[in-house]
Write a protein that holds these residues in place. Structure first.
Motif, PDB file in Angstrom:
ATOM      1  N   GLU A 116      -7.832  60.637  39.909  1.00  0.00           N
ATOM      2  CA  GLU A 116      -8.063  60.687  38.472  1.00  0.00           C
ATOM      3  C   GLU A 116      -6.970  59.955  37.710  1.00  0.00           C
ATOM      4  O   GLU A 116      -5.828  59.868  38.169  1.00  0.00           O
ATOM      5  N   LEU A 139      -5.525  59.457  33.465  1.00  0.00           N
ATOM      6  CA  LEU A 139      -5.566  60.121  32.167  1.00  0.00           C
ATOM      7  C   LEU A 139      -6.027  59.144  31.091  1.00  0.00           C
ATOM      8  O   LEU A 139      -5.552  58.001  31.029  1.00  0.00           O
ATOM      9  N   LYS A 170      -8.277  61.537  24.435  1.00  0.00           N
ATOM     10  CA  LYS A 170      -9.369  62.206  23.728  1.00  0.00           C
ATOM     11  C   LYS A 170      -8.883  62.464  22.312  1.00  0.00           C
ATOM     12  O   LYS A 170      -7.832  63.067  22.098  1.00  0.00           O
ATOM     13  N   GLU A 189      -5.022  63.929  22.765  1.00  0.00           N
ATOM     14  CA  GLU A 189      -4.575  64.518  24.023  1.00  0.00           C
ATOM     15  C   GLU A 189      -5.100  63.668  25.180  1.00  0.00           C
ATOM     16  O   GLU A 189      -6.006  62.852  25.000  1.00  0.00           O
ATOM     17  N   GLU A 190      -4.510  63.844  26.349  1.00  0.00           N
ATOM     18  CA  GLU A 190      -4.966  63.102  27.530  1.00  0.00           C
ATOM     19  C   GLU A 190      -5.799  64.011  28.420  1.00  0.00           C
ATOM     20  O   GLU A 190      -5.412  65.143  28.692  1.00  0.00           O
ATOM     21  N   ILE A 191      -6.929  63.477  28.861  1.00  0.00           N
ATOM     22  CA  ILE A 191      -7.815  64.227  29.746  1.00  0.00           C
ATOM     23  C   ILE A 191      -8.052  63.410  31.018  1.00  0.00           C
ATOM     24  O   ILE A 191      -8.004  62.174  30.996  1.00  0.00           O
ATOM     25  N   ARG A 211      -9.906  61.546  34.164  1.00  0.00           N
ATOM     26  CA  ARG A 211     -11.177  60.876  34.445  1.00  0.00           C
ATOM     27  C   ARG A 211     -11.150  60.354  35.872  1.00  0.00           C
ATOM     28  O   ARG A 211     -10.221  59.633  36.264  1.00  0.00           O
TER      29      ARG A 211
END
Length: 249
Positions: free
Chosen positions: A25, A27, A30, A81-83, A85
């Motif tokens: 993943e 980051l 968002k 914010e960072e999510i 992926r």
């Protein structure tokens, strides 16, 4: 380690039994529109055009994002914010007595280095680790060969082979990595690659002739070193040459 994450094929030859696999993943930002004032600072700092600010909306382009965190750092309203992926996966197992790790980039993704970086973090605890890098001199190649003890450059005696070899030699020299050269199908084409190696005082470690038998074994997904004693001996000698170069580096 099969670090050719866009076209991994090591499994075709080692035929490992995969015991584990997990996603890789990165980051991405968002944006919380209820906090955003649409000032545009996040878009201005992004060098990859991965985020666009409009009068009443912010659009993120995940495939362009390099996960640098710059947009989140400059946001004055703490609206980003960072999510995570997922962009690919790593598979681990063993085949023919060899610990095997493979990185695989998801179809449609364009950013391979994070897969390679994550794969190298899972490098098995061994005296000998073979890293299969993709061809060329792009970012995925540099990520794959960085911090290795020795780089084996494989080329062919054609104008295209010479051009690509020249670029690859410049790359490994810039990275200050010891290297040697193998010429595949050495009895075809012309002698310009050999002359280049000789003129530049490069270590030509092996010349592999064109051999239909070799191509047939390869096409069946078999290991040439185990199906042909002649080539098995040849590759073992090549390994010992590399070993001596590394020991005296």
């Amino acid at each position: 380690l099969d670090c050719d994450v866009e076209e991994p094929n090591g499994h075709l030859f080692l035929k490992p039994k995969i015991a584990e696999h997990h996603p890789v993943e990165v980051l991405i930002p968002k944006v919380h529109l209820d906090k955003c004032t649409f000032c545009g600072l996040c878009s201005e700092i992004c060098q990859f055009n991965a985020i666009a600010v409009m009068p009443a909306n912010v659009v993120v382009f995940p495939s362009l994002c390099h996960s640098c965190g710059g947009c989140m750092a400059v946001c004055p309203e703490d609206a980003i914010e960072e999510i995570p992926r997922a962009i690919g996966q790593i598979q681990s197992g063993a085949g023919q007595g060899v610990d095997f790790r493979e990185g695989r980039l998801n179809i449609g993704e364009a950013f391979a280095p994070p897969i390679t970086k994550a794969l190298k973090k899972e490098m098995p605890d061994s005296d000998i680790v073979v890293v299969d890098a993709p061809p060329g001199t792009s970012c995925p190649v540099i990520e794959a060969v960085s911090d290795t003890d020795f780089v084996l450059l494989v080329t062919e005696p054609t104008p295209f082979g010479l051009n690509d070899l020249t670029l690859a030699v410049e790359m490994v020299k810039a990275l200050d990595l010891p290297f040697g050269i193998v010429i595949n199908r050495s009895d075809t084409g012309d002698d310009r690659v050999e002359r280049y190696c000789r003129d530049e005082n490069l270590d030509l470690m092996l010349k592999m002739p064109f051999d239909r038998h070799l191509a047939e074994v390869y096409s069946r997904g078999e290991m040439l070193s185990t199906t042909d004693t002649k080539y098995g001996k040849t590759f073992l000698e090549l390994y010992h040459k590399i070993e001596r170069r590394v020991q005296h580096a």
